[in-house]
Structures are given as C-alpha cells and as structure tokens.
Design an enzyme around this catalytic site. Structure first.
Site, PDB file in Angstrom:
ATOM      1  N   ASN A   9       0.871  -1.171   0.000  1.00 50.56           N
ATOM      2  CA  ASN A   9       0.000   0.000   0.000  1.00 50.56           C
ATOM      3  C   ASN A   9       0.911   1.224   0.000  1.00 50.56           C
ATOM      4  O   ASN A   9       1.486   1.560   1.026  1.00 50.56           O
ATOM      5  CB  ASN A   9      -0.896  -0.029   1.257  1.00 50.56           C
ATOM      6  N   TRP A  10       1.030   1.849  -1.179  1.00 52.74           N
ATOM      7  CA  TRP A  10       1.920   3.011  -1.278  1.00 52.74           C
ATOM      8  C   TRP A  10       1.354   4.226  -0.542  1.00 52.74           C
ATOM      9  O   TRP A  10       2.041   5.206  -0.358  1.00 52.74           O
ATOM     10  CB  TRP A  10       2.141   3.380  -2.742  1.00 52.74           C
ATOM     11  N   LYS A  11       0.077   4.174  -0.205  1.00 59.35           N
ATOM     12  CA  LYS A  11      -0.598   5.357   0.366  1.00 59.35           C
ATOM     13  C   LYS A  11      -0.379   6.547  -0.582  1.00 59.35           C
ATOM     14  O   LYS A  11      -0.314   6.338  -1.787  1.00 59.35           O
ATOM     15  CB  LYS A  11      -0.101   5.624   1.787  1.00 59.35           C
ATOM     16  N   HIS A  97      -9.802   1.363   4.942  1.00 63.21           N
ATOM     17  CA  HIS A  97      -8.493   1.532   5.591  1.00 63.21           C
ATOM     18  C   HIS A  97      -8.673   2.493   6.773  1.00 63.21           C
ATOM     19  O   HIS A  97      -9.440   3.453   6.696  1.00 63.21           O
ATOM     20  CB  HIS A  97      -7.467   2.088   4.597  1.00 63.21           C
ATOM     21  N   GLU A  99      -7.015   4.841   7.863  1.00 58.60           N
ATOM     22  CA  GLU A  99      -6.778   6.273   7.592  1.00 58.60           C
ATOM     23  C   GLU A  99      -8.017   6.919   6.976  1.00 58.60           C
ATOM     24  O   GLU A  99      -8.289   8.098   7.200  1.00 58.60           O
ATOM     25  CB  GLU A  99      -5.535   6.433   6.692  1.00 58.60           C
ATOM     26  N   GLU A 168      -5.626  -4.769  10.723  1.00 56.65           N
ATOM     27  CA  GLU A 168      -4.603  -3.747  10.898  1.00 56.65           C
ATOM     28  C   GLU A 168      -4.876  -2.968  12.189  1.00 56.65           C
ATOM     29  O   GLU A 168      -5.670  -2.013  12.182  1.00 56.65           O
ATOM     30  CB  GLU A 168      -4.624  -2.767   9.722  1.00 56.65           C
ATOM     31  N   GLY A 174       2.226   2.385  10.782  1.00 54.97           N
ATOM     32  CA  GLY A 174       3.200   3.461  10.602  1.00 54.97           C
ATOM     33  C   GLY A 174       3.919   3.861  11.878  1.00 54.97           C
ATOM     34  O   GLY A 174       4.600   4.888  11.914  1.00 54.97           O
ATOM     35  N   SER A 212       3.051  -2.021  10.457  1.00 53.83           N
ATOM     36  CA  SER A 212       4.508  -2.080  10.666  1.00 53.83           C
ATOM     37  C   SER A 212       5.095  -3.461  10.357  1.00 53.83           C
ATOM     38  O   SER A 212       6.089  -3.850  10.965  1.00 53.83           O
ATOM     39  CB  SER A 212       4.878  -1.625  12.082  1.00 53.83           C
ATOM     40  N   GLY A 233       2.562  -1.110   4.307  1.00 53.68           N
ATOM     41  CA  GLY A 233       2.622   0.308   3.952  1.00 53.68           C
ATOM     42  C   GLY A 233       4.064   0.747   3.751  1.00 53.68           C
ATOM     43  O   GLY A 233       4.662   0.535   2.693  1.00 53.68           O
ATOM     44  N   GLY A 234       4.655   1.315   4.793  1.00 53.91           N
ATOM     45  CA  GLY A 234       5.999   1.894   4.715  1.00 53.91           C
ATOM     46  C   GLY A 234       7.027   0.990   4.057  1.00 53.91           C
ATOM     47  O   GLY A 234       7.778   1.426   3.173  1.00 53.91           O
TER      48      GLY A 234
HETATM   49  P1  PGA Z   1       2.489   0.343   7.685  1.00 48.72           P
HETATM   50  O1  PGA Z   1       1.043   0.551   7.037  1.00 48.72           O
HETATM   51  O2  PGA Z   1       3.031  -0.953   7.122  1.00 48.72           O
HETATM   52  O3  PGA Z   1       3.285   1.535   7.238  1.00 48.72           O
HETATM   53  O4  PGA Z   1       2.311   0.286   9.148  1.00 48.72           O
HETATM   54  C1  PGA Z   1       0.175  -0.523   6.823  1.00 48.72           C
HETATM   55  C2  PGA Z   1      -1.112  -0.001   6.231  1.00 48.72           C
HETATM   56  O5  PGA Z   1      -1.557   1.077   6.651  1.00 48.72           O
HETATM   57  O6  PGA Z   1      -1.715  -0.621   5.336  1.00 48.72           O
END
Ligand code: PGA
Length: 251
Positions: A9-11, A97, A99, A168, A174, A212, A233-234
């Site tokens: 997930n590049w966000k 998600h 966010e 999640e 993050g 994470s 994500g990251g």
């Molecule tokens: P993260 O994000 O790996 O940076 O914690 C995961 C996500 O939000 O899908």
C-alpha cells in the site's frame, strides 16, 4: 492451504519516476522466486493506475487501488467508481483503511457499500479492520473488529467468500510498533471463526496482517496459522524490503 498474499500500500506516495524504478526492481527481484512465489499486489494512488498497469504487464504483480466510491456513477466530484478501476484491470481494492475511517469519517456501512461496489465490478475488496490503542486497552479489540466485519458480511451475503480481510491494529500502523505474532494470531482466529459462521467457503478467504510489517518481522508473523499474508505500507516503498517480505511468504 491458501497460498500467501502480499499486498503493498503506497498510500499517498510515489511519482512517475520512482514508480518506474520500483516496478523494475521488484520485477527483477521476483524472478528469483520461480513458481513458489506468493500472490503479490500493489495498491497505488488512483492517479498512477494507468502508469502502473502498463509497467507491471507480465510481471505477476496484480494491480490494486486504495479506495472506491460507494456510488455507482454520477454527481460525486472527485470520486472514482468500481467500473473505472476495472477499466485499468484493477484486481484488488482496499476498503475501510483506518486512515479513511479516521480522516474521511468512513462508517462501517459505507465500507460495506464500497465492498459491494467492488465485488459487483469483479474486484476483490481488501476489507480493513482494526482497533485503536484506546479500544485495545479497554479490552474491546474483538468487539470492534467483529462489528466492522459484521457490517460487510451483512451487506454482502453469499459473496462474502470473495473478499480479503486485513487486520490492521490502528496503533501499529506506521508506528514501528507491530502486534506480536501471538496478538495478531489471536485476532485472526476470531475473524476466521466469524467467517466460518458466515459462509461454508470461508477457507478461500485470505486474512492479512498489516501494521509495521517489515523485512525483519514478516517471517514470524507469516508463520502464524491464520495469517495468510500481509498488507504493507511503509516497507512496501523500498523494493528491497518488499522483496524480503515476499521471500518470507514464499517459504
Ligand atoms: P504500515 O502501514 O506498514 O506503514 O504500518 C500498513 C497499512 O496502513 O496498510
């Protein structure tokens, strides 16, 4: 046994130039995995769907989107419909998600509608569920994730075996603070039981862990019996780290 699914997930990250380099590096690295590789998908910003669709042709990487409108079409400025995603051969779409739940105020019902739109366009929704730190500390983890998944089960009936679920924990996203393999497994088992009760085809459903997950902790998390892959994500932004996670899933 379900083969693992590793979804990045590049966000809201990327550019024409960095996307190009990323796909080249991952594509090259994935050649080493031969037939044992897990399913791999990358959920990219809507603006780059067309670019990444072209770049990943023949690579074995599936295209994913990060959101979809709950509406079919019409006067919804700025929204992207499931049919539009399908035009770019999108295979997966994140819905709910944390966010988006947090910053766009998405409700369980809206998330359920989005999952419905994706399914009716032939796109697999990756339904994200997870508790906040306050909810975990109040002992409400199970209640929260079950409520979030129940809304999607309720709205999608027999199609529910076509979804992917991503657990999640919000406090792990993050933050560098991962759920321990035992903590994650415990919640995955709860979600698995909920899916078993909803459909006789629940064994098809992948339940991913996200929050994470990185090159050093992926193997341990992915070894848990009910963790069928990761939503990353990251660590998905760096091709080398993402490849290490894919390798951990290929074992
Ligand atoms: P993260 O994000 O790996 O940076 O914690 C995961 C996500 O939000 O899908």
């Amino acid at each position: 046994m379900r083969s693992k699914l590793i979804a990045g997930n590049w966000k809201m990250n990327g550019s024409l130039a960095t996307n190009d380099a990323w796909v080249r590096d991952v594509q090259l690295g994935m050649r080493a995995f031969h037939s044992q590789k897990p399913h791999v998908a990358m959920c990219v910003p809507a603006a780059y769907l067309s670019q990444v669709q072209q770049l990943i042709k023949g690579s074995g990487i599936d295209l994913g989107a990060q959101d979809v409108s709950a509406h079919e079409q019409g006067a919804y400025t700025g929204e992207v419909s499931a049919a539009m995603l399908k035009d770019f051969a999108v295979r997966y779409c994140l819905v709910g998600h944390s966010e988006r739940r947090q910053f766009q105020g998405e409700t369980d019902e809206q998330v359920a509608h989005k999952a419905q739109r994706a399914l009716s366009a032939g796109i697999t929704p990756i339904v994200c569920v997870g508790e906040t730190l306050a909810e975990r500390e109040a002992g409400k983890t199970q209640e929260v994730v079950k409520r979030q998944l129940a809304a999607v089960i309720h709205a999608n009936g027999h199609c529910i075996s076509e979804i992917v679920v991503a657990y999640e924990p919000v406090w792990a996203i993050g933050t560098g603070q991962t759920a321990s393999p035992a903590q994650a497994q415990a919640v995955h088992a709860v979600l698995r039981a909920q899916l078993n009760a909803a459909t006789s085809h629940s064994d098809r459903v992948h339940i991913l862990y996200g929050g994470s997950m990185n090159a050093s902790n992926a193997a341990e998390l992915l070894a848990q019996p009910d963790i069928d892959g990761g939503l990353i994500g990251g660590a998905s932004l760096k091709a080398a780290d993402f490849l290490t996670i894919i390798a951990a899933a290929a074992r």
